[in-house]
Structure formats: C-alpha cells, structure tokens
Design a protein around this motif. Sequence first.
Motif, mmCIF file in Angstrom:
data_model
loop_
_atom_site.group_PDB
_atom_site.id
_atom_site.type_symbol
_atom_site.label_atom_id
_atom_site.label_comp_id
_atom_site.label_asym_id
_atom_site.label_seq_id
_atom_site.Cartn_x
_atom_site.Cartn_y
_atom_site.Cartn_z
ATOM 1 N N ASP A 32 103.109 9.782 49.349
ATOM 2 C CA ASP A 32 104.533 9.996 49.083
ATOM 3 C C ASP A 32 104.795 10.136 47.587
ATOM 4 O O ASP A 32 105.508 11.048 47.147
ATOM 5 N N SER A 33 104.192 9.248 46.800
ATOM 6 C CA SER A 33 104.372 9.314 45.347
ATOM 7 C C SER A 33 103.775 10.599 44.775
ATOM 8 O O SER A 33 104.345 11.212 43.863
ATOM 9 N N PHE A 34 102.634 11.014 45.324
ATOM 10 C CA PHE A 34 101.971 12.226 44.848
ATOM 11 C C PHE A 34 102.877 13.440 45.031
ATOM 12 O O PHE A 34 103.065 14.244 44.109
ATOM 13 N N ILE A 35 103.450 13.578 46.215
ATOM 14 C CA ILE A 35 104.323 14.724 46.476
ATOM 15 C C ILE A 35 105.532 14.700 45.545
ATOM 16 O O ILE A 35 105.932 15.731 44.979
ATOM 17 N N ARG A 36 106.110 13.527 45.358
ATOM 18 C CA ARG A 36 107.297 13.418 44.509
ATOM 19 C C ARG A 36 106.983 13.673 43.035
ATOM 20 O O ARG A 36 107.887 13.985 42.251
ATOM 21 N N SER A 37 105.714 13.554 42.671
ATOM 22 C CA SER A 37 105.330 13.794 41.276
ATOM 23 C C SER A 37 105.271 15.278 40.935
ATOM 24 O O SER A 37 105.119 15.633 39.768
ATOM 25 N N PHE A 38 105.372 16.145 41.950
ATOM 26 C CA PHE A 38 105.337 17.591 41.738
ATOM 27 C C PHE A 38 106.598 18.218 42.330
ATOM 28 O O PHE A 38 106.533 18.988 43.297
ATOM 29 N N PRO A 39 107.776 17.917 41.790
ATOM 30 C CA PRO A 39 109.023 18.384 42.412
ATOM 31 C C PRO A 39 109.157 19.899 42.455
ATOM 32 O O PRO A 39 109.894 20.428 43.300
ATOM 33 N N ALA A 40 108.458 20.612 41.583
ATOM 34 C CA ALA A 40 108.578 22.072 41.557
ATOM 35 C C ALA A 40 107.631 22.751 42.533
ATOM 36 O O ALA A 40 107.694 23.972 42.703
ATOM 37 N N LYS A 41 106.766 21.991 43.178
ATOM 38 C CA LYS A 41 105.799 22.571 44.097
ATOM 39 C C LYS A 41 106.214 22.305 45.539
ATOM 40 O O LYS A 41 106.766 21.258 45.863
ATOM 41 N N ARG A 42 105.916 23.258 46.388
ATOM 42 C CA ARG A 42 106.263 23.153 47.805
ATOM 43 C C ARG A 42 105.034 22.689 48.583
ATOM 44 O O ARG A 42 103.945 23.225 48.416
ATOM 45 N N PHE A 43 105.240 21.702 49.457
ATOM 46 C CA PHE A 43 104.143 21.096 50.200
ATOM 47 C C PHE A 43 104.306 21.311 51.701
ATOM 48 O O PHE A 43 105.423 21.305 52.231
ATOM 49 N N LEU A 496 99.053 28.546 41.499
ATOM 50 C CA LEU A 496 100.210 27.717 41.215
ATOM 51 C C LEU A 496 100.788 28.067 39.856
ATOM 52 O O LEU A 496 100.149 28.705 39.026
ATOM 53 N N ASP A 497 101.999 27.614 39.639
ATOM 54 C CA ASP A 497 102.608 27.816 38.335
ATOM 55 C C ASP A 497 101.799 27.088 37.276
ATOM 56 O O ASP A 497 101.175 26.060 37.544
ATOM 57 N N PRO A 498 101.795 27.577 36.034
ATOM 58 C CA PRO A 498 101.072 26.869 34.977
ATOM 59 C C PRO A 498 101.610 25.461 34.807
ATOM 60 O O PRO A 498 102.807 25.221 34.970
ATOM 61 N N PRO A 499 100.739 24.485 34.496
ATOM 62 C CA PRO A 499 101.221 23.120 34.290
ATOM 63 C C PRO A 499 102.154 23.037 33.104
ATOM 64 O O PRO A 499 102.066 23.822 32.163
ATOM 65 N N ALA A 500 103.075 22.080 33.189
ATOM 66 C CA ALA A 500 104.037 21.898 32.109
ATOM 67 C C ALA A 500 103.316 21.561 30.815
ATOM 68 O O ALA A 500 102.281 20.907 30.813
ATOM 69 N N SER A 501 103.886 21.992 29.724
ATOM 70 C CA SER A 501 103.268 21.767 28.420
ATOM 71 C C SER A 501 103.062 20.287 28.166
ATOM 72 O O SER A 501 103.953 19.476 28.390
ATOM 73 N N GLY A 502 101.858 19.952 27.707
ATOM 74 C CA GLY A 502 101.573 18.573 27.335
ATOM 75 C C GLY A 502 101.149 17.693 28.477
ATOM 76 O O GLY A 502 100.826 16.536 28.281
ATOM 77 N N ARG A 503 101.122 18.225 29.746
ATOM 78 C CA ARG A 503 100.798 17.366 30.873
ATOM 79 C C ARG A 503 99.420 17.649 31.436
ATOM 80 O O ARG A 503 98.936 16.917 32.271
ATOM 81 N N SER A 504 98.780 18.729 31.015
ATOM 82 C CA SER A 504 97.514 19.101 31.625
ATOM 83 C C SER A 504 96.343 18.621 30.785
ATOM 84 O O SER A 504 96.338 18.745 29.574
ATOM 85 N N GLU A 505 95.341 18.057 31.486
ATOM 86 C CA GLU A 505 94.088 17.705 30.834
ATOM 87 C C GLU A 505 92.997 18.509 31.517
ATOM 88 O O GLU A 505 92.821 18.445 32.721
ATOM 89 N N SER A 506 92.261 19.296 30.765
ATOM 90 C CA SER A 506 91.331 20.244 31.353
ATOM 91 C C SER A 506 90.226 19.552 32.124
ATOM 92 O O SER A 506 89.688 18.541 31.711
ATOM 93 N N LEU A 507 89.895 20.147 33.283
ATOM 94 C CA LEU A 507 88.749 19.687 34.058
ATOM 95 C C LEU A 507 87.627 20.717 34.014
ATOM 96 O O LEU A 507 86.660 20.618 34.748
ATOM 97 N N ARG A 508 87.762 21.725 33.196
ATOM 98 C CA ARG A 508 86.740 22.761 33.133
ATOM 99 C C ARG A 508 85.558 22.292 32.279
ATOM 100 O O ARG A 508 85.699 21.495 31.364
ATOM 101 N N ASP A 509 84.387 22.846 32.599
ATOM 102 C CA ASP A 509 83.190 22.596 31.798
ATOM 103 C C ASP A 509 82.963 21.106 31.577
ATOM 104 O O ASP A 509 82.663 20.663 30.470
ATOM 105 N N THR A 510 83.111 20.349 32.646
ATOM 106 C CA THR A 510 83.011 18.903 32.502
ATOM 107 C C THR A 510 81.625 18.370 32.773
ATOM 108 O O THR A 510 81.398 17.174 32.676
#
Length: 523
Positions: A32-43, A496-510
């Motif tokens: 429930d908390s996870f879904i509410r943390s992405f108000p701009a996304k449709r689930f 998906l839409d690009p993440p909001a500025s300042g909220r994304s931490e890259s998981l690439r090349d990990t």
Amino acid sequence: MNVDAAAGPSDVCLLVEGGYPYLLGGVSSWTDSFIRSFPAKRFSLVAFTTSDQERTRKFDLPANVERIVDVPIDACPAGRLPLLRGREAIAPLIRDLHAVLTDGGAPAWVRCVRELDRCDLRQRALLDSRPAWTALERIYEAMLPGAPLVDFFWTWRFLARSLIAIATAPIPPARIYHAISTGYPGLFGARAKALTGRPFVVTEHGIYTNERRIELSIADWIYESGAGGFAVTGTDPELRRVWLNAFNAMARITYDAADLITTQFRTNQLYQIEDGAPEAKLRMIPNGIRLDQFADIPPGPQPRRPTVLLVGRVVPIKDIRTFIEAAGLLRRQVPDVDAIIIGPEDEDPSYAAECRTLVRQLGLQNTVRFLGRVRDVKTYFGQTDVIALTSISEAQPLAILEAGAAGVPAVTTDVGSCREILEGSDGPDSGTVGGFVVRACDPQATADALARLLLDRDLRARMGRALRARIHAVFDQDRIVGLYEALYDSVDPAALDPPASGRSESLRDTGPAGEIGRIPWPA
C-alpha cells in the motif's frame, strides 16, 4: 476473477499473493505504501487468493490503482473435452506441467502458457479426462511410488490446477510486471513476460521457498510414511518433498524469466543464489518509511509501567508463544512490566486461541495484553520503552524500522535483516548498536535482553538514539522511491516517465551481487 475496466496499459502491474488488499500484515502495508509513493504512476493488481478466502478489502485502495484481477489458485476454468482426434494435445501439456513442478523447467512453462493461450483445454481435459488419469498414473510412479495414491492424487490435482489457473487468468495490460515474491506471482510474471514481451522484475521480502519450507515442516495434513527418514538430506520420495520441489521449481522459473531481482539485504541474496538466481540480476533495495511521520510522537501519560511492545500478526511464524513465555520470565526481573501485542488474530484463530490460553495458564492476565488491530500503531511508540520481535522468519520488519525511527530500541530474533538493522556493519560491540539480537525460540534470552533495556535508562536512551540515526540514514522512503524509479528505468527506459529530479539513484553498471546495492551503514 474480475478485471476493473480501464483504458490503456498501467505503468506497473503488481503481483501479490495472499495479502493485499484483503489481509493486513507487513508486506500488505509495504504494498500500500509503495503504490502511494508513486502518485503519478498508474497501477494494476493481480491478487492470488483461494476460493474460500474472504475478499473484503482491508485497505482503501489508492486512487492510482486502476484495476484488480483476483486469481483463486485452487480453481480454474472447466474448458472443453476435445474430440478423440484432438486428445493427442493433452499428454504433452500434462508432461510440461509435470516438468514445471519438478525441474523448474522455464521452457516447459513457456510452452504451457503459449499452448493454453492458443487452445481451450482446461480442467476437464487436463485433470478430469481419461488421458489425464493415465498421465497421472505415470507421474505418480515417477514422483511418489509406494505412497498412498489418494494423497498424491489430491496434491497433484491442487498443484496442476493452480498452474492452469495462473496460465489462463487475465493479464492486465501494463508496461512492467512486478512480482512481490516467487511462487504463484512469479509464475504469473514469467507468463506475462512470455506472452506480452514486457519487462518483469521480482522483489522478495522473505524468501518464498524458505517460508514454505517452514510451513511444510509443521504441517499436520501431510502424510509421511517414514521411508525418507528424518535427515534433511534424505532423498527417498515423500509427499512433503513433492510440495517443496514444486515451490523450488517455481522460484527457478521466476528467476530465469525476471529481468532484475531485488531483496532488502545481502543474506537474502545468498538464498536467492542458492535457489538458482543469476548473480548478475540481483539488486538490493531496503524498505523505506516516511521519517516525518515518526519525528514528533508525543509521549503517553506518565507515570506508566515499563512497557514492551510487539507488533505483528498472531500467527505461528511470528512465534507469539515465545513472547508470552518471555513476558512471564521477564516479570521476575521487572514485576510491573506491561507486555502489549498489537496485531490481527483472524488469520489463524486456533493459534490465537492457544496464545490466549497460554497467558491464562501462566497467570499473565495482568501482564500480557492483546490489543488486536489499532487505528494508528505509531501512537503507541510514545508509550513504549522497548519493541520486541520473536519471529522465526522475517525479511526487513517494518515495525522495527518505524519504532526505531521514533527512537525506540529493539530486541529481535536473529532472522532476516534484524541484525543488520540493529548493529549496522560494525557489529554488536560498536557504540552504534540499537538493541539486542537473540536466538529464535529462546524465551529466557529474550527476557534477559528486554530486562537489560528496561532496567537501564541510559542504555535504553543511547540505543534508541543510535537506532534512530541508522534508520534516518538508510531507510528514508524518498531515497528508496528513487531506487525503484531507477530500477524500472533500467529495465525499460521508455516505459515510464523519467524520475523526478534529485530522486533517482542509478542502478546501472552496478557489477555482481557482491558489490551492488551496498547499504551505507553509518559509523
């Protein structure tokens, strides 16, 4: 099964078993908390249930949930019984179902779902027909020779019917499919990927195979002949192993199909690797909480009794009996202790009744209190000296994170990530420990650890401050949302839409699992 109509694909389709939105609990609250943390996304939601499960929603669905599909795993469509010339398709399908449940055969599962998507063979053909019975006899001789046929018959029927249910349920259109476990949600996600080509990710809180192993080890409905012996390494066929092999096979199929696999802490990754997860797919994302909700919790009325709080469902895996026994032992050191249990009792009423009986048998009616469900559990943190957890299996318990954010130290069993939460990376001898970790199923050790905190105000305050600092540094919900934004973007940047500025931490090349998602425990 019902699908609420909605236009176009959802951004994310969450696949959940036995919980949200119909049952309360840690994973349901997380969902429930996870879904509410992405108000701009449709689930969308696919909820895996059983036919007799009450489907009254215990949560008010967030506004961004567009549709729900209910999939009872113990029921599937009847379908048709083909004419004689069409019955040659039955045996290959049943062979593939057998392979799915024994070998974890991802190719077999893909063949099954594609064939069942193309044809209308269902229960009448695959479970109730003469060719199905002939196939069952062969499978019985291969899987469980010598055991009572009737027990194997009902086991096979349930497992095969659950596969048919999953392989024929509606797939909500979505850009990404996200399973919150392996097992049935994982199989559905693998099917969705095979049929739609969309990305599929998995998040495991507890390790599904471990939890099923615990449940099966204490199940009294499973016949055992004794031929397999009592050693965990025994290889003789027994009905319990049929179930265990099926759940292990589901995990392998899930891991094989998933684009990325997440869990909250490193120990779980080791279990995932043991169950067949490729290291290159593994990521680590801890739980997150809204820190501001726990910043200024008012203290309760004073004076009050020394108080220990346990938050959890009253079910065997939470080992409430050990907490009750520990409360009885603790009373010898802290005579006026108040031991409070907050959590629903309706999931396993017989176990809840046993716990209440134990309280009476030990004469703890004035010590142990059952409060059931409460409207807002965090209000109790201001009236609590120590939070306790006596579970025999956990992942990353939200109750410990939330109480810790409010500055309440903890005593927990050594399960899941509890040790990492309380001790960080520096171990139990550092000055940043937030509580004590004890063996599971050990009432005396639990009581002694609780007494140390209750009887030492300075120690309690110091550990509460240390735990609060660690929770704030590592488990901030905004940071965790950014990690999931990056996870979704990494498997399908255009989805998906690009993440909001300042909220994304890259998981690439990990890099490999040993180097990725390292949790920055503060010194």
